[in-house]
Design an enzyme around this catalytic site. Structure first.
Site, PDB file in Angstrom:
ATOM      1  N   ASN A  42      -8.557 -30.607 -20.985  1.00 52.58           N
ATOM      2  CA  ASN A  42      -6.573 -31.029 -21.103  1.00 52.58           C
ATOM      3  C   ASN A  42      -6.324 -31.914 -20.173  1.00 52.58           C
ATOM      4  OD1 ASN A  42      -6.268 -29.140 -19.143  1.00 52.58           O
ATOM      5  ND2 ASN A  42      -4.562 -28.340 -20.856  1.00 52.58           N
ATOM      6  N   LYS A  99      -3.320 -18.011 -22.093  1.00 56.52           N
ATOM      7  CA  LYS A  99      -3.788 -18.191 -23.780  1.00 56.52           C
ATOM      8  C   LYS A  99      -5.289 -19.489 -23.689  1.00 56.52           C
ATOM      9  CE  LYS A  99       0.811 -19.012 -25.450  1.00 56.52           C
ATOM     10  NZ  LYS A  99       1.765 -19.651 -25.854  1.00 56.52           N
ATOM     11  N   TYR A 153      -4.282 -14.688 -14.745  1.00 58.94           N
ATOM     12  CA  TYR A 153      -5.947 -15.315 -14.141  1.00 58.94           C
ATOM     13  C   TYR A 153      -7.094 -14.276 -13.903  1.00 58.94           C
ATOM     14  CZ  TYR A 153      -9.899 -17.797 -12.197  1.00 58.94           C
ATOM     15  OH  TYR A 153     -11.218 -18.592 -11.568  1.00 58.94           O
TER      16      TYR A 153
END
Ligand code: NAD
Ligand code: UDP
Length: 325
Positions: A42, A99, A153
């Site tokens: 992305n 996510k 994380y």
């Protein structure tokens, strides 16, 4: 980089996070040994510049896609590297980091489940948190603060490991997990925020080198070419090798020593300034790589001085404007 072996267990691979620092070199290396590559990214921290040379390969395809959305791909191997890795980047949108690690892993594992593809998770030494055991072997469960600034994380990656193991146990997915320790090299973005690209940029610009804390915290740095070899070996290993397997260079040094080394190798006159240590910054980190050697016949070959020399040379060759990022 050169990789001598053509993988025996896969011919067509997807690399999620393939436009990033490690991912783009992985794509390039896979193409060099005849593997077809679909790069999925992305571009949140990766860049099209990292993969611009790869489009000359007819067996390379780029898909601009966010892994938190489902995807259909026809491959026999999936490398999941999709996740911002620098604390600066992953703390910018921590919910998105969670996510990406959880929903992103589920989406890719679902593809593996449906297609029978093998799938490898790029996990991390952050699984061990601020470790109470040293060096860190895979048997250590870690010391992670679940509510601190690194948790999106660390806990995201821990949950991803759980998902990989449960998809394997429940659905028979051919899952593999490697825990990557601090890795560096030429393609790191100049605004990455991680210590090596940051210190090199500061040293080349003659800026003050910013050491956090008193600089006595340690890390063990692995050159990216070595790491990519380990990733491919793990993906190509027998189905019954799931891991987790540590991949890193066990040569450990303090952050102060690293600053001194970079100043010297860059021929810089930068000064050093100290500022507070970030919350939950691990005090010591060094991988036990016995399992990687035993199971994969892998160990790193590029020493820190050589790796830093190569990285500094690439940064120094950039236009000045990029170094100011
Ligand atoms: P990077 O930030 O350069 O690469 C991550 C890539 O993932 C980027 O191209 C980014 O655009 C892409 N990405 C992020 N979120 C995404 C999403 N939701 N959908 C699709 N693409 C997405 O970092 P890197 O150093 O190359 O790290 C690669 C992987 O290795 C990461 O998963 C990281 O956690 C892991 N890792 C790296 C290190 C290291 O020292 N470099 C250490 C431990 C683990
Ligand atoms: N660090 C530092 N100065 C900087 C950036 C990082 O002293 O400008 C330190 C940081 O506090 C940590 C180490 O360098 O102790 C490695 O940081 P990095 O963000 O590269 O990776 P980490 O291993 O902490 O995820």
């Amino acid at each position: 980089m050169t990789y001598s072996m053509t993988p025996k267990n896969f011919r067509r691979a997807a690399v999620a996070g393939g436009a990033g620092f490690i991912g783009s070199l992985l794509c390039e290396t896979l193409l060099s040994v005849g593997v077809d590559v679909i790069c999925i990214d992305n571009l949140v921290t990766g860049s099209l510049g990292n993969i611009s040379d790869l489009h000359r390969h007819t067996n390379f395809e780029f898909r601009h896609h966010d892994v938190i959305d489902p995807i259909l791909i026809d491959v026999d191997a999936i490398f999941n590297l999709a996740c911002p890795a620098s604390p600066t980047h992953y703390q910018r949108d921590p919910i998105k980091t969670l996510k990406t690690n959880v929903q992103g892993s589920i989406n890719l594992l679902d593809v593996a489940r449906e297609t029978g593809a093998r799938i490898l998770q790029a996990s991390t030494s952050e699984i061990y948190g601020d470790p109470l055991e040293h060096p860190q072997a895979e048997s250590y469960w870690g010391n992670v603060n679940p509510i601190g600034p690194r948790a999106s994380y660390d806990e995201g990656k821990r949950c991803a490991e759980t998902l990989f193991f449960e998809y394997h146990r429940q659905y028979g997915v051919k899952a593999k997990v490697v825990r990557i320790f601090n890795t560096y090299g030429p393609r790191m973005s100049r605004d990455d925020g991680r210590v090596i690209p940051k210190f090199i940029r500061q040293a080349l610009n003659g800026e003050t080198i910013t050491i956090y804390g008193d600089g006595s915290q340690t890390r063990s740095f692995c050159y990216v070419d070595d790491l990519v070899q380990g990733l491919i070996r793990m993906m190509d290993s027998d189905d019954d090798l799931i891991g987790p397997i540590n991949l890193g260079n066990p040569s450990e040094l303090t952050i102060s020593a690293l600053a001194g080394r970079i100043i010297e190798l860059a021929g810089s006159r930068s000064r050093i300034a100290f500022s507070p240590l970030p919350t939950d910054d691990p005090r010591r980190r060094r991988p036990d790589i016995g399992a990687a050697l035993r199971e994969l016949g892998w160990s790193p070959s590029v020493g820190l001085n050589e790796g830093l020399r190569r990285t500094i040379a690439c940064f120094a060759a950039e236009p000045a404007a990029l170094l100011e990022a």
